[in-house]
Design an enzyme around this catalytic site. Structure first.
Site, PDB file in Angstrom:
ATOM      1  N   ARG A 197      -9.679   1.463   8.656  1.00 41.24           N
ATOM      2  CA  ARG A 197      -9.261   0.114   8.978  1.00 41.24           C
ATOM      3  C   ARG A 197     -10.324  -0.648   9.767  1.00 41.24           C
ATOM      4  NH1 ARG A 197      -3.082  -1.142   9.667  1.00 41.24           N
ATOM      5  NH2 ARG A 197      -2.565   0.657   8.487  1.00 41.24           N
TER       6      ARG A 197
ATOM      7  N   ARG B  42      -0.567  -8.956  13.446  1.00 44.53           N
ATOM      8  CA  ARG B  42      -1.146  -7.894  12.594  1.00 44.53           C
ATOM      9  C   ARG B  42      -2.016  -8.504  11.499  1.00 44.53           C
ATOM     10  NH1 ARG B  42       4.110  -5.264  10.706  1.00 44.53           N
ATOM     11  NH2 ARG B  42       2.814  -3.977   9.366  1.00 44.53           N
TER      12      ARG B  42
ATOM     13  N   ARG C 103      11.281  -2.025  11.244  1.00 46.55           N
ATOM     14  CA  ARG C 103      10.209  -1.539  12.129  1.00 46.55           C
ATOM     15  C   ARG C 103       9.990  -2.503  13.296  1.00 46.55           C
ATOM     16  NH1 ARG C 103       5.160   0.246   8.366  1.00 46.55           N
ATOM     17  NH2 ARG C 103       4.069  -0.968   9.944  1.00 46.55           N
TER      18      ARG C 103
ATOM     19  N   ARG D  65      11.808  -5.859   4.800  1.00 46.07           N
ATOM     20  CA  ARG D  65      11.597  -4.417   4.650  1.00 46.07           C
ATOM     21  C   ARG D  65      12.568  -3.644   5.550  1.00 46.07           C
ATOM     22  NH1 ARG D  65       5.822  -1.715   5.573  1.00 46.07           N
ATOM     23  NH2 ARG D  65       5.948  -2.810   7.558  1.00 46.07           N
TER      24      ARG D  65
ATOM     25  N   LYS E 201       0.842  -1.220   0.000  1.00 45.00           N
ATOM     26  CA  LYS E 201       0.000   0.000   0.000  1.00 45.00           C
ATOM     27  C   LYS E 201       0.872   1.264   0.000  1.00 45.00           C
ATOM     28  CE  LYS E 201      -2.021  -1.052   3.917  1.00 45.00           C
ATOM     29  NZ  LYS E 201      -1.332  -2.339   4.239  1.00 45.00           N
TER      30      LYS E 201
HETATM   31  P1  AP5 Z   1       4.894  -1.518   1.892  1.00 41.68           P
HETATM   32  O1  AP5 Z   1       4.575  -0.688   0.716  1.00 41.68           O
HETATM   33  O2  AP5 Z   1       5.651  -0.932   3.028  1.00 41.68           O
HETATM   34  O3  AP5 Z   1       3.586  -2.288   2.384  1.00 41.68           O
HETATM   35  P2  AP5 Z   1       2.329  -1.754   3.213  1.00 41.68           P
HETATM   36  O4  AP5 Z   1       1.130  -2.428   2.675  1.00 41.68           O
HETATM   37  O5  AP5 Z   1       2.342  -0.258   3.247  1.00 41.68           O
HETATM   38  O6  AP5 Z   1       2.710  -2.382   4.618  1.00 41.68           O
HETATM   39  P3  AP5 Z   1       2.587  -1.797   6.085  1.00 41.68           P
HETATM   40  O7  AP5 Z   1       3.224  -2.841   6.991  1.00 41.68           O
HETATM   41  O8  AP5 Z   1       3.177  -0.421   6.196  1.00 41.68           O
HETATM   42  O9  AP5 Z   1       1.093  -1.756   6.300  1.00 41.68           O
HETATM   43  P4  AP5 Z   1       0.357  -1.714   7.613  1.00 41.68           P
HETATM   44  O10 AP5 Z   1      -0.989  -1.404   7.126  1.00 41.68           O
HETATM   45  O11 AP5 Z   1       0.459  -2.900   8.486  1.00 41.68           O
HETATM   46  O12 AP5 Z   1       1.176  -0.615   8.459  1.00 41.68           O
HETATM   47  P5  AP5 Z   1       0.870   0.890   8.781  1.00 41.68           P
HETATM   48  O13 AP5 Z   1       2.157   1.593   8.820  1.00 41.68           O
HETATM   49  O14 AP5 Z   1      -0.234   1.428   7.953  1.00 41.68           O
HETATM   50  O15 AP5 Z   1       5.718  -2.812   1.344  1.00 41.68           O
HETATM   51  C1  AP5 Z   1       6.175  -3.821   2.232  1.00 41.68           C
HETATM   52  C2  AP5 Z   1       7.512  -4.348   1.720  1.00 41.68           C
HETATM   53  O16 AP5 Z   1       7.318  -4.973   0.440  1.00 41.68           O
HETATM   54  C3  AP5 Z   1       8.565  -3.255   1.482  1.00 41.68           C
HETATM   55  O17 AP5 Z   1       9.832  -3.763   1.801  1.00 41.68           O
HETATM   56  C4  AP5 Z   1       8.473  -2.968  -0.029  1.00 41.68           C
HETATM   57  O18 AP5 Z   1       9.705  -2.525  -0.543  1.00 41.68           O
HETATM   58  C5  AP5 Z   1       8.104  -4.343  -0.569  1.00 41.68           C
HETATM   59  N1  AP5 Z   1       7.281  -4.305  -1.777  1.00 41.68           N
HETATM   60  C6  AP5 Z   1       6.288  -3.407  -2.084  1.00 41.68           C
HETATM   61  N2  AP5 Z   1       5.751  -3.711  -3.287  1.00 41.68           N
HETATM   62  C7  AP5 Z   1       6.407  -4.819  -3.732  1.00 41.68           C
HETATM   63  C8  AP5 Z   1       6.290  -5.613  -4.911  1.00 41.68           C
HETATM   64  N3  AP5 Z   1       5.398  -5.334  -5.878  1.00 41.68           N
HETATM   65  N4  AP5 Z   1       7.103  -6.691  -5.049  1.00 41.68           N
HETATM   66  C9  AP5 Z   1       8.021  -6.995  -4.062  1.00 41.68           C
HETATM   67  N5  AP5 Z   1       8.190  -6.267  -2.934  1.00 41.68           N
HETATM   68  C10 AP5 Z   1       7.382  -5.191  -2.770  1.00 41.68           C
HETATM   69  O19 AP5 Z   1       0.272   0.782  10.266  1.00 41.68           O
HETATM   70  C11 AP5 Z   1       1.092   0.386  11.339  1.00 41.68           C
HETATM   71  C12 AP5 Z   1       0.303   0.454  12.630  1.00 41.68           C
HETATM   72  O20 AP5 Z   1      -0.191   1.795  12.851  1.00 41.68           O
HETATM   73  C13 AP5 Z   1      -0.942  -0.444  12.736  1.00 41.68           C
HETATM   74  O21 AP5 Z   1      -0.605  -1.758  13.102  1.00 41.68           O
HETATM   75  C14 AP5 Z   1      -1.734   0.300  13.826  1.00 41.68           C
HETATM   76  O22 AP5 Z   1      -1.192   0.068  15.098  1.00 41.68           O
HETATM   77  C15 AP5 Z   1      -1.487   1.763  13.489  1.00 41.68           C
HETATM   78  N6  AP5 Z   1      -2.487   2.294  12.539  1.00 41.68           N
HETATM   79  C16 AP5 Z   1      -2.240   2.798  11.287  1.00 41.68           C
HETATM   80  N7  AP5 Z   1      -3.385   3.189  10.692  1.00 41.68           N
HETATM   81  C17 AP5 Z   1      -4.383   2.938  11.601  1.00 41.68           C
HETATM   82  C18 AP5 Z   1      -5.790   3.102  11.556  1.00 41.68           C
HETATM   83  N8  AP5 Z   1      -6.425   3.591  10.483  1.00 41.68           N
HETATM   84  N9  AP5 Z   1      -6.507   2.715  12.653  1.00 41.68           N
HETATM   85  C19 AP5 Z   1      -5.907   2.243  13.749  1.00 41.68           C
HETATM   86  N10 AP5 Z   1      -4.561   2.032  13.841  1.00 41.68           N
HETATM   87  C20 AP5 Z   1      -3.807   2.385  12.768  1.00 41.68           C
END
Ligand code: AP5
Length: 214
Positions: free
Chosen positions: A87, A171, A160, A126, A13
């Site tokens: 979410r 998660r 992270r 990552r 994402k």
């Molecule tokens: P990446 O693009 O980083 O993936 P992502 O889907 O963004 O993964 P996240 O782990 O950041 O998502 P998340 O939703 O768990 O975390 P968030 O920070 O939002 O890609 C991942 C890896 O794959 C990278 O190494 C990249 O290089 C690689 N990659 C990408 N595309 C690729 C491809 N095509 N082929 C190969 N490799 C590829 O949230 C973290 C925490 O914040 C949550 O757990 C929660 O505690 C809190 N939080 C955030 N938003 C909310 C909300 N709305 N409500 C409540 N709590 C929230």
């Protein structure tokens, strides 16, 4: 164009949001990055959120809704791209309410789909720049100099806290229980675009753009 990005942790994402926000001139709002910045700054919100984010649990809906509401109220670009929000169903309803107040609506909800074993592998490899939050992957998107951000060579890339295998498994469970119901929520509103997130980043971007023009 006002977009919502859905999909499990590690599906890509954030990677796609950065590309598409630039391409379409959209305001990118990544709630995870916003919360991590609050934690680093040691604000009251950050201190409260730290225990949730590090354990892989969701931060309470009211905190997140307020944070996004403040940002969208100030948005004066051609639209927004929400990465990681909503979410929960409560957050989706909160978003609908706040957009109605602003005379806007969600144009599409893009849900990236990748097999679970692949997202686990992606997260284990990552690495992130602590300054600009740029994301790398040791297998697919390595930095030019090992362990250093291309844009901030003084910054050492970090793993992270919530990317350790046990927290990743938790998660994914939280995603299945609390976030996956949003797929039906947006399908019922004819806004859902399910896109294969496997393969090179540029191919995935192309599929997303094609799905938006359909
Ligand atoms: P990446 O693009 O980083 O993936 P992502 O889907 O963004 O993964 P996240 O782990 O950041 O998502 P998340 O939703 O768990 O975390 P968030 O920070 O939002 O890609 C991942 C890896 O794959 C990278 O190494 C990249 O290089 C690689 N990659 C990408 N595309 C690729 C491809 N095509 N082929 C190969 N490799 C590829 O949230 C973290 C925490 O914040 C949550 O757990 C929660 O505690 C809190 N939080 C955030 N938003 C909310 C909300 N709305 N409500 C409540 N709590 C929230």
């Amino acid at each position: 164009m006002n977009l919502v990005f859905l999909g499990p942790p590690g599906v890509g994402k954030g990677t796609q949001a950065r590309v598409l926000a630039g391409q379409f001139g959209l305001t990118a709002v990544a709630t995870g990055d916003l919360i991590r910045a609050e934690v680093v700054a040691g604000t009251p919100l950050g201190c409260e959120a730290k225990k949730y984010i590090e354990a892989g649990n969701l931060v309470p809906d009211d905190v997140i809704i307020k944070m996004v509401e403040d940002l969208l109220a100030r948005d004066n670009r051609q639209g927004f791209l929400l990465d990681g929000f909503p979410r929960t169903i409560a957050q989706a309803e909160g978003l609908e309410r706040m957009l109605r107040g602003l005379g806007r609506q969600v144009s599409a909800a893009v849900c990236l789909v990748v097999a679970e074993e692949k997202v686990v592998q992606r997260l284990g490899n990552r690495r992130m720049c602590p300054i600009c939050h740029r994301v790398y992957n040791l297998l697919h998107q390595a930095p030019l100099v090992s362990g250093r951000c291309d844009d901030h060579p003084d910054a050492e890339l970090i793993l992270r806290h919530d990317d350790d295998p046990a927290t990743v498994r938790h998660r994914l469970q939280v995603y299945r229980n609390q976030t996956a119901p949003l797929i039906d929520y947006y399908r019922q509103r004819s806004l859902l675009k399910e896109v294969d997130g496997d393969g090179p980043v540029e191919d995935v971007t192309g599929r997303i753009v094609a799905s938006l023009s359909r």
